[in-house]
Write an enzyme that holds these catalytic residues in place. Structure first.
Site, PDB file in Angstrom:
ATOM      1  N   GLN A   1     -32.444  17.103 -24.247  1.00 38.95           N
ATOM      2  CA  GLN A   1     -31.446  16.040 -24.348  1.00 38.95           C
ATOM      3  C   GLN A   1     -32.066  14.695 -23.985  1.00 38.95           C
ATOM      4  O   GLN A   1     -32.554  14.524 -22.876  1.00 38.95           O
ATOM      5  CB  GLN A   1     -30.280  16.352 -23.402  1.00 38.95           C
ATOM      6  CG  GLN A   1     -29.228  15.253 -23.308  1.00 38.95           C
ATOM      7  CD  GLN A   1     -28.082  15.650 -22.400  1.00 38.95           C
ATOM      8  OE1 GLN A   1     -27.204  16.405 -22.793  1.00 38.95           O
ATOM      9  NE2 GLN A   1     -28.086  15.162 -21.174  1.00 38.95           N
ATOM     10  N   GLY A   2     -32.034  13.748 -24.913  1.00 42.02           N
ATOM     11  CA  GLY A   2     -32.591  12.422 -24.681  1.00 42.02           C
ATOM     12  C   GLY A   2     -31.500  11.404 -24.401  1.00 42.02           C
ATOM     13  O   GLY A   2     -31.119  10.635 -25.295  1.00 42.02           O
ATOM     14  N   TYR A   3     -31.000  11.395 -23.194  1.00 39.88           N
ATOM     15  CA  TYR A   3     -29.959  10.442 -22.792  1.00 39.88           C
ATOM     16  C   TYR A   3     -30.507   9.400 -21.817  1.00 39.88           C
ATOM     17  O   TYR A   3     -30.632   8.232 -22.132  1.00 39.88           O
ATOM     18  CB  TYR A   3     -28.783  11.180 -22.142  1.00 39.88           C
ATOM     19  CG  TYR A   3     -27.741  11.719 -23.100  1.00 39.88           C
ATOM     20  CD1 TYR A   3     -27.991  11.844 -24.462  1.00 39.88           C
ATOM     21  CD2 TYR A   3     -26.497  12.118 -22.631  1.00 39.88           C
ATOM     22  CE1 TYR A   3     -27.027  12.346 -25.321  1.00 39.88           C
ATOM     23  CE2 TYR A   3     -25.527  12.625 -23.491  1.00 39.88           C
ATOM     24  CZ  TYR A   3     -25.798  12.736 -24.834  1.00 39.88           C
ATOM     25  OH  TYR A   3     -24.841  13.229 -25.682  1.00 39.88           O
ATOM     26  N   SER A   4     -30.842   9.847 -20.598  1.00 39.96           N
ATOM     27  CA  SER A   4     -31.221   8.913 -19.536  1.00 39.96           C
ATOM     28  C   SER A   4     -32.493   8.138 -19.862  1.00 39.96           C
ATOM     29  O   SER A   4     -33.417   8.662 -20.487  1.00 39.96           O
ATOM     30  CB  SER A   4     -31.424   9.667 -18.220  1.00 39.96           C
ATOM     31  OG  SER A   4     -30.227  10.252 -17.782  1.00 39.96           O
TER      32      SER A   4
ATOM     33  N   SER B   1     -34.979  17.383 -19.314  1.00 40.11           N
ATOM     34  CA  SER B   1     -35.207  18.783 -18.971  1.00 40.11           C
ATOM     35  C   SER B   1     -35.820  19.538 -20.145  1.00 40.11           C
ATOM     36  O   SER B   1     -35.353  19.434 -21.289  1.00 40.11           O
ATOM     37  CB  SER B   1     -33.890  19.455 -18.566  1.00 40.11           C
ATOM     38  OG  SER B   1     -33.306  18.799 -17.469  1.00 40.11           O
TER      39      SER B   1
ATOM     40  N   SER C   1     -24.840  10.958 -10.457  1.00 41.37           N
ATOM     41  CA  SER C   1     -24.911  10.874  -9.002  1.00 41.37           C
ATOM     42  C   SER C   1     -23.516  10.923  -8.380  1.00 41.37           C
ATOM     43  O   SER C   1     -22.495  10.696  -9.042  1.00 41.37           O
ATOM     44  CB  SER C   1     -25.605   9.576  -8.586  1.00 41.37           C
ATOM     45  OG  SER C   1     -24.792   8.455  -8.911  1.00 41.37           O
TER      46      SER C   1
ATOM     47  N   GLU D   1     -20.568  20.145 -20.825  1.00 42.10           N
ATOM     48  CA  GLU D   1     -21.655  20.364 -19.869  1.00 42.10           C
ATOM     49  C   GLU D   1     -21.248  21.238 -18.699  1.00 42.10           C
ATOM     50  O   GLU D   1     -22.076  21.895 -18.092  1.00 42.10           O
ATOM     51  CB  GLU D   1     -22.166  19.012 -19.357  1.00 42.10           C
ATOM     52  CG  GLU D   1     -23.509  19.090 -18.681  1.00 42.10           C
ATOM     53  CD  GLU D   1     -24.124  17.721 -18.472  1.00 42.10           C
ATOM     54  OE1 GLU D   1     -25.351  17.672 -18.289  1.00 42.10           O
ATOM     55  OE2 GLU D   1     -23.410  16.711 -18.499  1.00 42.10           O
TER      56      GLU D   1
END
Length: 382
Positions: free
Chosen positions: A115-118, A150, A359, A234
């Protein structure tokens, strides 16, 4: 909700338990294990649509499978990102060609996803994404950086959020792209070494990487809607399996407390009892959330519960062992990798529980604004 299991569910449990008992430990590595699961039809049980090489199961049977999988000691899943995040998103937002292309390899355990989000500066605030995708003909050319990705070092594909309209701001002008990872010279994966010495997370650099135009999910400019839909998947049935693992860890801490005599300390004993009670509460909360419509803050509440619980368990894991918790193995020599035992690994890894996946501060802000209706935090506030 009455979350009882029927006779049919128990038959399914017996089937799952027998299959896992026969096959756990037979695969040579995690990728081979995914193919083993796929060949038996165990991938995609929760998909609302069958016919992609998967078999479907009702909610209670999905819970049964998750629990039996956790109890069996089977290896961590490498394919869960594709199965539990991307696949439901494609079923909900993808075209038929996209579903027919990508769902069968996921169900077979043949293609792994990340997953390419952050991004640096756009972690919990995904609206700040700066990775750019420029369309030229039948391709998008992608440049930018993703972080905390990840399993990127194992993945065949990446679904990522990129800015396709550089003039747009915040959540506007974003698109959801499916990008092949096998692009030497255009995609670089750099593992991030964790406190535990392992590297499950990565930095990923895109330098002119290509994605096909037909691999935009939900249409250009609709990436925010698709990405938010994906985040809704998720935290589902997998949370119950997670709690099975938590119970196993708690049992190990209790055994250590008995062995060292720490259980006779009334303060430590009270904390251990609290851990047990709170784990039961988390299970009931997860079942309640699965059993009916959940409010907009339900995922945030669940994340706050388990992350802080698990972090406190890590602290207890070393406290009940006393000074011995800081010692390494007797045969360890300086200059070689420092091996961690289970308690040390639990303590160090759980330090990140309240950061990754959103967070604690972000989760509390979501609850404050979307559930309690409090004024939004001013943009740019520290």
């Amino acid at each position: 909700m009455d979350f009882g299991f029927t006779a049919e569910d128990e038959d399914f449990r017996a089937e799952a338990r027998a299959w896992l008992g026969e096959h756990v430990g037979t695969a040579t590595d995690r990728r081979a294990w995914e193919r083993t699961l796929g060949a038996a039809g165990w991938i995609g049980l929760g998909w609302p649509e069958p016919g992609y090489g998967n078999r479907t199961a009702g909610l209670t049977q999905q819970v049964v499978w998750a629990e039996e999988y956790a109890r069996s000691g089977a290896p961590p899943r490498s394919g869960h990102i594709g199965e539990n995040l991307l696949a439901p998103t494609l079923i909900g937002h993808g075209g038929e060609e996209q579903k027919n292309r990508f769902l069968p390899p996921i169900a077979a355990g043949e293609e792994l996803w990340c997953q390419g989000y952050s991004e640096p500066g756009a972690g919990s605030d995904l609206a700040g994404v700066r990775t750019l995708a420029v369309r030229e003909g039948t391709y998008y050319w992608i440049s930018g950086q993703k972080i905390w990705t990840s399993l990127a070092h194992e993945a065949d594909w990446c679904f990522l959020l990129a800015r396709t309209d550089p003039e747009a701001r915040r959540h506007h002008g974003l698109s959801f792209l499916l990008v092949p990872m096998d692009q030497p010279g255009r995609i670089e994966v750099r593992p991030i070494r964790q406190l535990t010495g392992t590297s499950d997370f990565n930095e990923v650099f895109f330098d002119g990487a290509r994605a096909r135009v037909e691999h935009v999910v939900g249409g250009e400019g609709n990436g925010w809607r698709v990405a938010m839909s994906l985040l809704g998947f998720e935290r589902g049935v997998s949370t119950l399996a997670q709690q099975i693992g938590f119970a196993r860890e708690l049992a190990g801490v209790l055994d250590a407390a008995v062995e060292t005599g720490a259980v006779h300390d009334p303060v430590l004993r009270a904390r251990l009892v609290r851990q047990w009670a709170e784990l039961r509460v988390m299970r009931w909360n997860a079942l309640r959330t699965l059993g009916g419509p959940a409010g907009p803050g339900a995922p945030s509440v669940a994340k706050l519960l388990w992350a802080n619980w698990h972090q406190r368990l890590g602290e207890l894991a070393v406290e009940v062992r006393g000074a011995a918790a800081a010692a390494g193995p007797t045969d360890w020599s300086p200059g070689s990798p420092y091996p961690l035992d289970a308690a040390q690994h639990l303590f160090l890894f759980s330090r990140a529980d309240t950061v990754y996946g959103g967070s604690d501060q972000i989760q509390r802000t979501i609850i404050a604004e979307r559930v309690l209706g409090l004024p939004a935090e001013p943009k740019g506030a520290v």
